[in-house]
Design a protein around this motif. Sequence first.
Motif, PDB file in Angstrom:
ATOM      1  N   GLU A  35       0.904  -1.285   0.048  1.00  0.00           N
ATOM      2  CA  GLU A  35      -0.031  -0.042   0.104  1.00  0.00           C
ATOM      3  C   GLU A  35       0.875   1.336   0.008  1.00  0.00           C
ATOM      4  OE1 GLU A  35      -0.773   0.609   4.824  1.00  0.00           O
ATOM      5  OE2 GLU A  35      -2.197  -0.500   3.628  1.00  0.00           O
ATOM      6  N   PRO A  36       0.394   2.245  -0.379  1.00  0.00           N
ATOM      7  CA  PRO A  36      -0.795   2.776  -1.174  1.00  0.00           C
ATOM      8  C   PRO A  36      -1.060   2.043  -2.419  1.00  0.00           C
ATOM      9  CG  PRO A  36       0.305   4.630  -0.926  1.00  0.00           C
ATOM     10  CD  PRO A  36       1.225   3.614  -0.476  1.00  0.00           C
ATOM     11  N   GLU A  37      -2.364   2.077  -2.861  1.00  0.00           N
ATOM     12  CA  GLU A  37      -2.608   1.354  -4.003  1.00  0.00           C
ATOM     13  C   GLU A  37      -2.011   2.336  -5.369  1.00  0.00           C
ATOM     14  OE1 GLU A  37      -4.036  -1.613  -6.467  1.00  0.00           O
ATOM     15  OE2 GLU A  37      -3.843  -1.430  -4.356  1.00  0.00           O
ATOM     16  N   HIS A  38      -2.045   3.503  -5.250  1.00  0.00           N
ATOM     17  CA  HIS A  38      -1.351   4.432  -6.210  1.00  0.00           C
ATOM     18  C   HIS A  38       0.027   4.414  -6.512  1.00  0.00           C
ATOM     19  CE1 HIS A  38      -0.694   7.488  -3.173  1.00  0.00           C
ATOM     20  NE2 HIS A  38       0.203   7.991  -4.018  1.00  0.00           N
ATOM     21  N   ILE A  39       0.683   3.921  -5.345  1.00  0.00           N
ATOM     22  CA  ILE A  39       2.157   3.529  -5.516  1.00  0.00           C
ATOM     23  C   ILE A  39       2.317   2.060  -6.261  1.00  0.00           C
ATOM     24  CG2 ILE A  39       4.261   3.114  -4.179  1.00  0.00           C
ATOM     25  CD1 ILE A  39       3.247   6.062  -4.525  1.00  0.00           C
ATOM     26  N   LYS A  40       1.375   1.411  -5.890  1.00  0.00           N
ATOM     27  CA  LYS A  40       1.448  -0.339  -6.428  1.00  0.00           C
ATOM     28  C   LYS A  40       1.317   0.214  -8.009  1.00  0.00           C
ATOM     29  CE  LYS A  40      -0.427  -3.654  -4.514  1.00  0.00           C
ATOM     30  NZ  LYS A  40      -1.688  -4.364  -4.386  1.00  0.00           N
ATOM     31  N   GLU A  41       0.293   0.989  -8.238  1.00  0.00           N
ATOM     32  CA  GLU A  41      -0.068   1.267  -9.764  1.00  0.00           C
ATOM     33  C   GLU A  41       1.239   1.791 -10.345  1.00  0.00           C
ATOM     34  OE1 GLU A  41      -2.659   0.008 -11.540  1.00  0.00           O
ATOM     35  OE2 GLU A  41      -3.380  -1.127 -10.013  1.00  0.00           O
ATOM     36  N   ARG A  42       1.731   2.544  -9.841  1.00  0.00           N
ATOM     37  CA  ARG A  42       2.899   3.452 -10.374  1.00  0.00           C
ATOM     38  C   ARG A  42       3.937   2.402 -10.781  1.00  0.00           C
ATOM     39  NH1 ARG A  42       5.634   9.029  -7.909  1.00  0.00           N
ATOM     40  NH2 ARG A  42       7.059   9.274  -9.778  1.00  0.00           N
ATOM     41  N   ILE A  43       4.535   1.421  -9.827  1.00  0.00           N
ATOM     42  CA  ILE A  43       5.476   0.665  -9.985  1.00  0.00           C
ATOM     43  C   ILE A  43       5.098  -0.547 -10.989  1.00  0.00           C
ATOM     44  CG2 ILE A  43       6.669  -1.528  -8.686  1.00  0.00           C
ATOM     45  CD1 ILE A  43       7.525   1.179  -7.951  1.00  0.00           C
ATOM     46  N   ILE A  44       3.897  -0.930 -11.021  1.00  0.00           N
ATOM     47  CA  ILE A  44       3.201  -1.815 -12.292  1.00  0.00           C
ATOM     48  C   ILE A  44       3.608  -0.905 -13.403  1.00  0.00           C
ATOM     49  CG2 ILE A  44       1.183  -2.869 -13.148  1.00  0.00           C
ATOM     50  CD1 ILE A  44       0.281  -3.374 -10.301  1.00  0.00           C
ATOM     51  N   ASN A  45       2.935   0.127 -13.589  1.00  0.00           N
ATOM     52  CA  ASN A  45       3.213   0.890 -14.722  1.00  0.00           C
ATOM     53  C   ASN A  45       4.490   1.042 -15.318  1.00  0.00           C
ATOM     54  OD1 ASN A  45       0.349   1.056 -15.124  1.00  0.00           O
ATOM     55  ND2 ASN A  45       0.295   2.825 -14.074  1.00  0.00           N
ATOM     56  N   SER A  46       5.526   1.271 -14.400  1.00  0.00           N
ATOM     57  CA  SER A  46       6.962   1.344 -14.761  1.00  0.00           C
ATOM     58  C   SER A  46       7.554   0.130 -15.265  1.00  0.00           C
ATOM     59  CB  SER A  46       7.875   1.711 -13.658  1.00  0.00           C
ATOM     60  OG  SER A  46       7.451   3.168 -13.043  1.00  0.00           O
ATOM     61  N   ALA A  47       7.191  -0.910 -14.803  1.00  0.00           N
ATOM     62  CA  ALA A  47       7.393  -2.263 -15.120  1.00  0.00           C
ATOM     63  C   ALA A  47       7.048  -2.609 -16.566  1.00  0.00           C
ATOM     64  CB  ALA A  47       7.116  -3.506 -14.169  1.00  0.00           C
ATOM     65  N   LYS A  48       5.707  -2.247 -16.774  1.00  0.00           N
ATOM     66  CA  LYS A  48       5.198  -2.492 -18.022  1.00  0.00           C
ATOM     67  C   LYS A  48       5.958  -1.905 -19.075  1.00  0.00           C
ATOM     68  CE  LYS A  48       0.281  -3.833 -16.651  1.00  0.00           C
ATOM     69  NZ  LYS A  48      -1.203  -3.215 -16.620  1.00  0.00           N
ATOM     70  N   ASP A  49       6.027  -0.206 -18.813  1.00  0.00           N
ATOM     71  CA  ASP A  49       6.737   0.680 -19.784  1.00  0.00           C
ATOM     72  C   ASP A  49       8.368  -0.029 -20.155  1.00  0.00           C
ATOM     73  OD1 ASP A  49       4.623   2.550 -19.655  1.00  0.00           O
ATOM     74  OD2 ASP A  49       5.968   3.775 -18.239  1.00  0.00           O
ATOM     75  N   ILE A  50       8.763  -0.693 -19.146  1.00  0.00           N
ATOM     76  CA  ILE A  50      10.175  -1.351 -19.430  1.00  0.00           C
ATOM     77  C   ILE A  50       9.946  -2.656 -20.196  1.00  0.00           C
ATOM     78  CG2 ILE A  50      12.122  -2.897 -18.595  1.00  0.00           C
ATOM     79  CD1 ILE A  50      11.731  -0.860 -15.851  1.00  0.00           C
ATOM     80  N   LEU A  51       8.904  -3.326 -20.044  1.00  0.00           N
ATOM     81  CA  LEU A  51       8.666  -4.667 -20.932  1.00  0.00           C
ATOM     82  C   LEU A  51       8.152  -4.114 -22.269  1.00  0.00           C
ATOM     83  CD1 LEU A  51       6.382  -6.964 -18.562  1.00  0.00           C
ATOM     84  CD2 LEU A  51       8.637  -7.435 -19.465  1.00  0.00           C
ATOM     85  N   PHE A  52       7.195  -2.963 -22.590  1.00  0.00           N
ATOM     86  CA  PHE A  52       6.963  -2.679 -23.757  1.00  0.00           C
ATOM     87  C   PHE A  52       8.225  -2.279 -24.625  1.00  0.00           C
ATOM     88  CE2 PHE A  52       5.551   0.945 -26.733  1.00  0.00           C
ATOM     89  CZ  PHE A  52       4.671   0.196 -27.360  1.00  0.00           C
ATOM     90  N   LYS A 100       9.015  -4.146 -28.262  1.00  0.00           N
ATOM     91  CA  LYS A 100       9.423  -3.578 -29.593  1.00  0.00           C
ATOM     92  C   LYS A 100      10.533  -4.047 -30.362  1.00  0.00           C
ATOM     93  CE  LYS A 100       9.472   0.840 -28.235  1.00  0.00           C
ATOM     94  NZ  LYS A 100       9.419   2.022 -28.309  1.00  0.00           N
ATOM     95  N   LEU A 101      11.346  -4.749 -29.873  1.00  0.00           N
ATOM     96  CA  LEU A 101      12.806  -5.052 -30.504  1.00  0.00           C
ATOM     97  C   LEU A 101      12.532  -6.361 -31.113  1.00  0.00           C
ATOM     98  CD1 LEU A 101      15.165  -4.745 -27.764  1.00  0.00           C
ATOM     99  CD2 LEU A 101      14.679  -3.131 -29.425  1.00  0.00           C
TER     100      LEU A 101
END
Length: 111
Positions: free
Chosen positions: A89-106, A110-111
């Motif tokens: 917690e908090p949920e918005h920080i969890k979402e921020r970490i998830i989105n950062s990890a998704k950005d790295i995967l994305f 693309k490669l």
Amino acid sequence: MNFPRSTSHKSAQDVLNDCDNSYQGKDISTRVRMRCRGNVIHRIKEYLNGQQIKNCDDGSSIMEIHIVEKEQWWIGVVLSQGKEVEIIEPEHIKERIINSAKDILFLYDKL
């Protein structure tokens, strides 16, 4: 061989209190709770001034840190610990970490 002792770091709130008048009196830090496993417990203590608040039966620990959300450095520290750290917690920080990890995967998809 003698190694230097680990030094204690100021908490985020103490750093904020030392800042100029534009920061003083404003609550700009956020409390974050996370589950940490293994050696990550020591790294979170060292790098993010984490406090252990509960030891779990599985050997993990619930830890608490205080972050300045506008800063980016703490995100890199959390992500660099891989699957050994889970934001609770908090949920918005969890979402921020998830989105950062998704950005790295994305980026690599693309490669």
